[in-house]
Design a protein around this motif. Structure first.
Motif, PDB file in Angstrom:
ATOM      1  N   VAL A  98       1.179  15.992  -3.142  1.00 53.51           N
ATOM      2  CA  VAL A  98       2.156  15.060  -2.598  1.00 53.51           C
ATOM      3  C   VAL A  98       1.562  14.427  -1.346  1.00 53.51           C
ATOM      4  O   VAL A  98       1.243  15.132  -0.401  1.00 53.51           O
ATOM      5  CB  VAL A  98       3.472  15.778  -2.243  1.00 53.51           C
ATOM      6  CG1 VAL A  98       4.486  14.776  -1.701  1.00 53.51           C
ATOM      7  CG2 VAL A  98       4.024  16.491  -3.466  1.00 53.51           C
ATOM      8  N   PRO A  99       1.389  13.096  -1.367  1.00 51.93           N
ATOM      9  CA  PRO A  99       0.768  12.461  -0.208  1.00 51.93           C
ATOM     10  C   PRO A  99       1.656  12.547   1.026  1.00 51.93           C
ATOM     11  O   PRO A  99       2.883  12.609   0.900  1.00 51.93           O
ATOM     12  CB  PRO A  99       0.615  11.003  -0.651  1.00 51.93           C
ATOM     13  CG  PRO A  99       1.621  10.813  -1.726  1.00 51.93           C
ATOM     14  CD  PRO A  99       1.766  12.132  -2.399  1.00 51.93           C
ATOM     15  N   ARG A 100       1.062  12.564   2.190  1.00 52.59           N
ATOM     16  CA  ARG A 100       1.753  12.453   3.470  1.00 52.59           C
ATOM     17  C   ARG A 100       2.739  13.579   3.730  1.00 52.59           C
ATOM     18  O   ARG A 100       3.619  13.453   4.571  1.00 52.59           O
ATOM     19  CB  ARG A 100       2.535  11.125   3.554  1.00 52.59           C
ATOM     20  CG  ARG A 100       1.726   9.918   3.198  1.00 52.59           C
ATOM     21  CD  ARG A 100       2.209   8.725   3.930  1.00 52.59           C
ATOM     22  NE  ARG A 100       3.448   8.186   3.416  1.00 52.59           N
ATOM     23  CZ  ARG A 100       4.281   7.451   4.129  1.00 52.59           C
ATOM     24  NH1 ARG A 100       4.029   7.217   5.381  1.00 52.59           N
ATOM     25  NH2 ARG A 100       5.366   6.963   3.597  1.00 52.59           N
ATOM     26  N   ILE A 101       2.671  14.691   3.018  1.00 49.44           N
ATOM     27  CA  ILE A 101       3.724  15.688   3.169  1.00 49.44           C
ATOM     28  C   ILE A 101       3.518  16.532   4.420  1.00 49.44           C
ATOM     29  O   ILE A 101       4.450  17.166   4.913  1.00 49.44           O
ATOM     30  CB  ILE A 101       3.809  16.584   1.907  1.00 49.44           C
ATOM     31  CG1 ILE A 101       5.188  17.253   1.868  1.00 49.44           C
ATOM     32  CG2 ILE A 101       2.691  17.605   1.876  1.00 49.44           C
ATOM     33  CD1 ILE A 101       5.535  17.806   0.539  1.00 49.44           C
ATOM     34  N   GLU A 102       2.304  16.493   4.984  1.00 51.71           N
ATOM     35  CA  GLU A 102       1.992  17.392   6.107  1.00 51.71           C
ATOM     36  C   GLU A 102       2.947  17.183   7.270  1.00 51.71           C
ATOM     37  O   GLU A 102       3.351  18.131   7.925  1.00 51.71           O
ATOM     38  CB  GLU A 102       0.555  17.168   6.597  1.00 51.71           C
ATOM     39  CG  GLU A 102      -0.514  17.243   5.518  1.00 51.71           C
ATOM     40  CD  GLU A 102      -0.613  15.950   4.718  1.00 51.71           C
ATOM     41  OE1 GLU A 102      -0.126  14.906   5.202  1.00 51.71           O
ATOM     42  OE2 GLU A 102      -1.161  15.990   3.603  1.00 51.71           O
ATOM     43  N   GLY A 103       3.293  15.932   7.559  1.00 58.50           N
ATOM     44  CA  GLY A 103       4.069  15.651   8.767  1.00 58.50           C
ATOM     45  C   GLY A 103       5.570  15.776   8.595  1.00 58.50           C
ATOM     46  O   GLY A 103       6.310  15.438   9.501  1.00 58.50           O
ATOM     47  N   VAL A 104       6.026  16.247   7.421  1.00 60.60           N
ATOM     48  CA  VAL A 104       7.458  16.227   7.160  1.00 60.60           C
ATOM     49  C   VAL A 104       8.206  17.255   8.000  1.00 60.60           C
ATOM     50  O   VAL A 104       7.774  18.390   8.126  1.00 60.60           O
ATOM     51  CB  VAL A 104       7.714  16.483   5.662  1.00 60.60           C
ATOM     52  CG1 VAL A 104       9.170  16.797   5.424  1.00 60.60           C
ATOM     53  CG2 VAL A 104       7.284  15.276   4.861  1.00 60.60           C
ATOM     54  N   GLY A 105       9.297  16.843   8.622  1.00 55.04           N
ATOM     55  CA  GLY A 105      10.171  17.758   9.343  1.00 55.04           C
ATOM     56  C   GLY A 105      11.605  17.437   8.989  1.00 55.04           C
ATOM     57  O   GLY A 105      11.858  16.459   8.294  1.00 55.04           O
ATOM     58  N   LEU A 158       0.811  -1.212   0.000  1.00 55.75           N
ATOM     59  CA  LEU A 158       0.000   0.000   0.000  1.00 55.75           C
ATOM     60  C   LEU A 158       0.850   1.270   0.000  1.00 55.75           C
ATOM     61  O   LEU A 158       0.543   2.240  -0.676  1.00 55.75           O
ATOM     62  CB  LEU A 158      -0.937  -0.006   1.219  1.00 55.75           C
ATOM     63  CG  LEU A 158      -1.972   1.109   1.215  1.00 55.75           C
ATOM     64  CD1 LEU A 158      -2.911   0.971   0.033  1.00 55.75           C
ATOM     65  CD2 LEU A 158      -2.786   1.102   2.513  1.00 55.75           C
ATOM     66  N   ARG A 159       1.947   1.238   0.777  1.00 56.51           N
ATOM     67  CA  ARG A 159       2.777   2.441   0.859  1.00 56.51           C
ATOM     68  C   ARG A 159       3.336   2.789  -0.517  1.00 56.51           C
ATOM     69  O   ARG A 159       3.358   3.943  -0.930  1.00 56.51           O
ATOM     70  CB  ARG A 159       3.928   2.219   1.845  1.00 56.51           C
ATOM     71  CG  ARG A 159       4.873   3.384   1.934  1.00 56.51           C
ATOM     72  CD  ARG A 159       5.763   3.262   3.138  1.00 56.51           C
ATOM     73  NE  ARG A 159       6.458   1.991   3.141  1.00 56.51           N
ATOM     74  CZ  ARG A 159       7.731   1.836   2.763  1.00 56.51           C
ATOM     75  NH1 ARG A 159       8.410   2.878   2.373  1.00 56.51           N
ATOM     76  NH2 ARG A 159       8.289   0.662   2.781  1.00 56.51           N
ATOM     77  N   GLU A 160       3.762   1.752  -1.222  1.00 58.55           N
ATOM     78  CA  GLU A 160       4.311   1.955  -2.550  1.00 58.55           C
ATOM     79  C   GLU A 160       3.269   2.567  -3.469  1.00 58.55           C
ATOM     80  O   GLU A 160       3.535   3.493  -4.228  1.00 58.55           O
ATOM     81  CB  GLU A 160       4.749   0.600  -3.076  1.00 58.55           C
ATOM     82  CG  GLU A 160       5.863   0.630  -4.085  1.00 58.55           C
ATOM     83  CD  GLU A 160       6.243  -0.795  -4.432  1.00 58.55           C
ATOM     84  OE1 GLU A 160       6.633  -1.525  -3.497  1.00 58.55           O
ATOM     85  OE2 GLU A 160       6.121  -1.166  -5.603  1.00 58.55           O
ATOM     86  N   GLN A 161       2.050   2.037  -3.359  1.00 57.51           N
ATOM     87  CA  GLN A 161       0.983   2.521  -4.224  1.00 57.51           C
ATOM     88  C   GLN A 161       0.643   3.972  -3.899  1.00 57.51           C
ATOM     89  O   GLN A 161       0.466   4.793  -4.770  1.00 57.51           O
ATOM     90  CB  GLN A 161      -0.249   1.617  -4.045  1.00 57.51           C
ATOM     91  CG  GLN A 161      -1.386   1.923  -4.988  1.00 57.51           C
ATOM     92  CD  GLN A 161      -2.374   2.899  -4.379  1.00 57.51           C
ATOM     93  OE1 GLN A 161      -2.649   2.844  -3.203  1.00 57.51           O
ATOM     94  NE2 GLN A 161      -2.890   3.802  -5.186  1.00 57.51           N
ATOM     95  N   LEU A 162       0.588   4.305  -2.621  1.00 60.75           N
ATOM     96  CA  LEU A 162       0.191   5.654  -2.222  1.00 60.75           C
ATOM     97  C   LEU A 162       1.205   6.700  -2.665  1.00 60.75           C
ATOM     98  O   LEU A 162       0.864   7.840  -2.931  1.00 60.75           O
ATOM     99  CB  LEU A 162       0.043   5.734  -0.693  1.00 60.75           C
ATOM    100  CG  LEU A 162      -1.211   5.104  -0.117  1.00 60.75           C
ATOM    101  CD1 LEU A 162      -1.222   5.217   1.393  1.00 60.75           C
ATOM    102  CD2 LEU A 162      -2.446   5.788  -0.698  1.00 60.75           C
ATOM    103  N   SER A 186       2.915   8.246  -7.196  1.00 60.18           N
ATOM    104  CA  SER A 186       2.837   9.428  -8.056  1.00 60.18           C
ATOM    105  C   SER A 186       3.902  10.440  -7.701  1.00 60.18           C
ATOM    106  O   SER A 186       4.402  11.150  -8.564  1.00 60.18           O
ATOM    107  CB  SER A 186       1.451  10.064  -7.926  1.00 60.18           C
ATOM    108  OG  SER A 186       1.254  10.468  -6.588  1.00 60.18           O
ATOM    109  N   ALA A 187       4.272  10.508  -6.426  1.00 60.93           N
ATOM    110  CA  ALA A 187       5.246  11.518  -6.019  1.00 60.93           C
ATOM    111  C   ALA A 187       6.678  11.028  -6.190  1.00 60.93           C
ATOM    112  O   ALA A 187       7.610  11.816  -6.170  1.00 60.93           O
ATOM    113  CB  ALA A 187       5.014  11.888  -4.555  1.00 60.93           C
ATOM    114  N   ARG A 188       6.833   9.706  -6.360  1.00 59.48           N
ATOM    115  CA  ARG A 188       8.168   9.127  -6.337  1.00 59.48           C
ATOM    116  C   ARG A 188       9.132   9.715  -7.375  1.00 59.48           C
ATOM    117  O   ARG A 188      10.220  10.161  -7.001  1.00 59.48           O
ATOM    118  CB  ARG A 188       8.063   7.608  -6.502  1.00 59.48           C
ATOM    119  CG  ARG A 188       9.371   6.850  -6.396  1.00 59.48           C
ATOM    120  CD  ARG A 188       9.094   5.371  -6.565  1.00 59.48           C
ATOM    121  NE  ARG A 188       8.189   4.919  -5.543  1.00 59.48           N
ATOM    122  CZ  ARG A 188       8.573   4.364  -4.403  1.00 59.48           C
ATOM    123  NH1 ARG A 188       9.846   4.192  -4.173  1.00 59.48           N
ATOM    124  NH2 ARG A 188       7.689   3.978  -3.521  1.00 59.48           N
TER     125      ARG A 188
END
Lengths: 110, 889
Positions: B427-434, B331-335, B338-340
């Motif tokens: 970009v998925p999951r970008i909110e939590g990036v630090g 699933l992580r790969e699929q999610l 697009s951003a990869r």
């Protein structure tokens, strides 16, 4: 300053040997080595003091302030038990090696 | 044990340091006094005796240095002193220090920032227990393409496999109208089947999951909402009798998911799949399927089992299913798929930049080493041990790296913020990036190691040289030919890497420009889009009433001052949406097809009668507002009302594809698969092509039905106006007068187009910044090297000029030198780029990865930079006054 290029290990051995009989200050050690070697070995001060400090750090000699016969303050070095042990070991090793070298040099060539 | 004692001794020795120095001083004094006395006894004059004694002792400073070296245990203290000294040395060379620190900080900051994003988006596990056991399953079609799954196939998978602990189907609504009282807004949601929460291993944090009694047709509607939705829209209160209006139906809220639960991405509510009737068609591909691997089963085993079953199903059901095989992807790969590519591209670029920065600093350090040769020689001559000098240089390198590191940390923190601000929003999951600490540590160590290795090499080389040579010859011998060769190699490397970066940037830029120039097939200036969504479905009377309302909306909008034309389309071409498409059948007469069996039979009987097209619903005003030309026949007219025979307009490419040498006008078409309405269409006109979804894809064949005859609940009104900004407010008001509730969003075509370019703009901006920075660094490197060469050869140039060489000859010589180095670098860079840009292929538009114009531009830009960078120091060489140069030194 190392006139005859005394190797470090050898210098340590000479210093320990010089101190074998009695505690001495640095200048005295130079003088004694020079005397005993009939003026062949002159220990440069640039190497003597580093050697003394090194030996002290390694625990083979210890040092303390004392007063000379002329009433001057000087740092006297003396052997520790470790130092005597090391000297004995070094001497034995040296004799074995020098005998071996002498044998090689003295071998008859036919 | 031993080491603890050693450390303790070292710490104590710190305080004893001064005592040691005092003792040594006294011993030396005593020694010289003794020798002096001996000399006097031997008959020398007191003066002579003291002088001789001092000579016999040798340099006292030399002895001190060596004693200090013996009392090495005070390493910590030495280290601190070395650092202080290093800092002082760097302060004395502010230019060098500043450039080196800024350069390294830039490299460290960029690499760390980009890696932080890559790590957060691509590498971090999903926030579910054993999340690497969750996979997404796909049907694989005849062409090998992956797609959604139909319900019967899903049921067969679920009952026919043992590799999965749980398997669930998910249908994500992109956005549906949701109201919590007050105005409706478009909210993303999903229907999920029985085992969904078992697959994700997630439970509501407030309230409960769905009950079995809620999982059947006719049960009271219930919903589980996201934590964010609960907080923002429902006030975060007790669930009690909280309810939301979803797509026209009141749902009771029974649970709230944890804040980190986010699947499908962005979803705000989940409703049970089992409340709507099961789907029987094996070709209705409406579901995403997620599953959790059973304990002890690896992905490969699961794939094998699922694939075998799917092929068996194909064999059993034949044409009834379009599933030829199946695929399972973590699933992580699929999610993150697009951003990869973009993120990896940026990571590569940032890494290159870090290498270039290191090369640049290496270059600077070598240059400095050559001018410091004399200082080092002096230190060696006064008795500093070789190790001492080496350590000193290492400490300097360390101070430099620490300063650069600190600046790099700030740059990285800033860089992450910039990346988050620039990111295109998809970009998925970008909110939590630090800022990623490991990445930071890596970059620091890389930069530090680089500085240290250099310092070591310099030190070894300098301390190896004959002191007298170095001292007598001043700067001249220095660093020698080997140092110069190393510097040349660094410059060549810098230019090569810069060329690679620039080539990537240039290809992306060319693609972007090409994309901007693409004609979408419709007018883009001054067109306002009003997106409206009404509840899906409704009975015939409701639908008729709503279609009338749509007509009124178009008329009201068209009558607004400043609006030239207005129309309606079910899905505006540009931007995200459901662009439904499907198979149609050409008929011999309007009523040839009476049932879905007829549709299926005719489609299979005569493949030549079938065709494929996008299915749109529009008004005539849509075409005129957007300037889509009518090529043949007519548009929809007033007479094409609800009661009249259904008519359609098709796009040029559809006409060409389906009826290449016949006139499509007057032909009958059945598109009943799309909305379940079996009334046939008669084609009445052909219009120009438009591009759907984005301007990157070629125009798709499109089929347009009339909104008066085929009702759509989700639609966009378009209005052509001279001043969209002014009209927007009036348009909103006009719509609200007729419909106070429905979710309404207003945008312009320009904005819509712009958002399709956001992703490209993001990567282009960053690559542009990176390659620009690389170019500046390369220019600095060349400038530094040429300046040094000019300084080295001042005398030679003086002689040349004195012997009658023209100033321009000297100029040519110097600039030529820089250009040759750069040319070598460029050739290497181009070769590397040709190999690497192939990786970019998927991101390019309208050009090949070896586009000669892009590469030519890079070469030209690099060449100009190189010539300018070597011209400046070369002018200094030209101005050398022969007399001064010859007298020199």
């Amino acid at each position: 300053m190392e006139k005859d290029g005394i190797l470090q290990g050898t210098l340590d051995m000479l210093v320990l040997r010089a101190l074998q009989l009695e505690p001495m200050h640095g200048w005295g050690i130079t003088e004694r080595i020079q005397q005993w070697s009939e003026n062949v070995l002159q220990v440069g001060q640039g190497t003597l003091y580093p050697a003394l400090y090194r030996l002290e750090r390694q625990g083979f000699v210890r040092s303390a302030w004392n007063v000379t016969e002329n009433n001057r303050r000087a740092r006297y070095y003396s052997l520790t038990r470790e130092g005597r042990k090391r000297l004995t070991g070094d001497l034995a090793q040296w004799q074995r090696v020098s005998r071996a070298i002498n044998l090689v040099l003295g071998a008859t060539v036919d | 044990m031993e080491s603890m004692k050693e450390i303790w001794r070292r710490i104590r020795s710190l305080g004893r340091r001064d005592a040691m120095e005092r003792r040594l001083d006294e011993e030396i004094r005593f020694h010289i006094d003794q020798q002096t006395e001996k000399n006097i006894r031997a008959g020398m004059s007191p003066q002579d005796a003291r002088r001789r004694a001092a000579i016999a002792f040798g340099g006292t400073e030399s002895a001190r240095e060596r004693v200090r070296a013996e009392v090495r245990p005070a390493l910590l203290e030495d280290f601190a002193r070395d650092l202080r000294y290093g800092a002082r040395v760097l302060r004395r060379a502010p230019g060098f220090a500043t450039i080196a620190i800024v350069t390294l900080a830039l490299g460290i900051g960029a690499a760390t920032a980009v890696f932080s994003v890559v790590d957060g988006v691509l590498l971090q596990p999903l926030p579910y227990p054993d999340s690497d056991r969750i996979v997404r399953l796909y049907q694989v079609g005849s062409t090998g393409s992956r797609g959604n799954v139909s319900e019967p196939n899903f049921e067969d998978w679920k009952s026919g496999t043992r590799s999965f602990k749980a398997m669930a189907e998910v249908a994500a609504f992109v956005r549906v109208p949701v109201s919590t009282g007050g105005e409706q807004t478009m909210t993303p949601g999903a229907t999920v089947s029985r085992e969904f929460f078992e697959v994700m291993e997630a439970r509501p944090v407030v309230g409960r999951g769905f009950l079995e009694s809620e999982r059947r047709v006719g049960a009271a509607p219930v919903a589980i909402v996201s934590h964010g939705f609960w907080q923002d829209r429902l006030g975060g209160g007790r669930l009690g009798d909280l309810a939301v209006q979803i797509d026209g139906a009141l749902h009771q809220v029974v649970g709230v998911m944890p804040a980190e639960f986010d699947y499908p991405l962005g979803t705000d509510f989940w409703v049970p799949r089992e409340q709507s009737p099961p789907q029987r068609s094996r070709t209705a591909h409406n579901f995403q399927v997620v599953a959790r691997l059973a304990d002890g089963v690896d992905l490969r085993t699961a794939r094998t089992e699922l694939g075998a079953l799917s092929r068996a199903l194909k064999a059993a059901y034949g044409d009834e299913t379009w599933m030829f095989d199946a695929a399972a992807v973590p699933l992580r790969e699929q999610l993150t798929a697009s951003a990869r590519p973009t993120l990896l591209l940026l990571l590569g670029a940032a890494a290159l930049l870090l290498v270039i920065a290191c090369l640049n600093v290496s270059n600077l350090q070598l240059a400095r080493a050559s001018t410091r040769q004399r200082e080092l020689a002096v230190r060696l001559a006064i008795g500093a041990g070789r190790w001492r000098v080496i350590r000193q240089l290492l400490a300097e390198a360390l101070v430099l790296s620490m300063a650069a590191g600190t600046a790099g940390v700030l740059a990285a923190a800033l860089g992450v913020q910039v990346l988050l601000a620039l990111q295109p929003g998809n970009v998925p999951r970008i909110e939590g990036v630090g800022v990623d600490l490991r990445a930071l540590a890596f970059a620091l160590v890389a930069a530090g190691a680089n500085a240290a290795v250099l310092a070591l090499v310099t030190a070894l080389r300098s301390t190896n040289r004959d002191l007298r040579e170095a001292l007598s010859d001043g700067q001249r011998t220095v660093a020698g030919a080997r140092g110069e060769r190393a510097r040349q190699a660094f410059v060549v490397g810098q230019v090569a890497l810069t060329t690679v970066l620039l080539a990537g940037g240039s290809l992306l830029a060319r693609s972007f420009i090409r994309l901007l120039a693409v004609d979408p097939g419709f007018r883009t200036e001054g067109v306002l889009i009003l997106d409206l969504t009404w509840p899906y479905g409704g009975d015939t009377a409701t639908r008729a009433r709503r279609a009338n309302l749509q007509q009124q909306l178009i008329e009201r909008l068209g009558a607004l001052p400043g609006v030239e034309d207005a129309g309606l389309i079910d899905e505006f071409p540009i931007g995200p949406g459901y662009f439904s498409d499907g198979q149609f059948i050409e008929m011999t007469r309007a009523d040839e097809i009476q049932s879905f069996e007829d549709v299926k039979r005719l489609g299979e009987e005569a493949k030549s009668r079938a065709g494929y097209a996008s299915y749109r619903i529009a008004s005539a005003g849509y075409f005129s507002s957007l300037g889509i030309p009518l090529l043949r026949g007519r548009l929809f007219e007033e007479s094409d009302g609800p009661g009249a025979p259904h008519v359609a307009v098709i796009s040029e490419s559809l006409a060409r594809a389906k009826w290449p040498d016949r006139d499509p006008i007057g032909r009958f078409v059945q598109f009943g698969n799309m909305d379940g309405d079996l009334r046939g269409f008669r084609i009445v006109g052909v219009v120009g092509d438009v591009r759907e979804e984005s301007t990157e894809a070629p125009p798709e064949p499109i089929f347009y039905g009339h909104y008066r005859q085929r009702y759509v609940s989700r639609f966009s009104l378009v209005a052509r106006t001279l001043s969209p900004g002014v009209v927007a407010t009036a348009a909103r008001q006009a719509v609200r007068e007729l419909d106070a509730q429905a979710p309404l969003e207003i945008r312009t075509v320009d904005e819509a187009l712009d958002s399709t370019l956001a992703g490209r703009r993001f990567s282009l901006t960053l690559i542009g910044v990176f390659s620009g920075a690389a170019l500046v660094l390369a220019a600095l490197g060349i400038y530094g090297l040429i300046s040094y060469l000019v300084a080295e050869r001042t005398r030679e140039f003086g002689i040349r000029l004195a012997l009658g060489a023209e100033a321009t000859d000297v100029l040519r010589l110097v600039v030529g030198r820089g250009t040759i180095l750069a040319a070598i670098g460029m050739v290497i860079g181009i070769i590397a780029a040709l190999a690497l840009t192939r990786l970019l292929e998927g991101m390019l538009f309208g050009i090949s990865p070896t586009d000669p114009i892009a590469f030519g531009g890079v070469l030209l830009l690099t060449l100009i930079t190189v010539i300018v960078a070597s011209y400046v120091p070369a002018r200094r060489a030209m101005r050398i006054a022969p007399a001064t140069a010859l007298r020199g030194e």
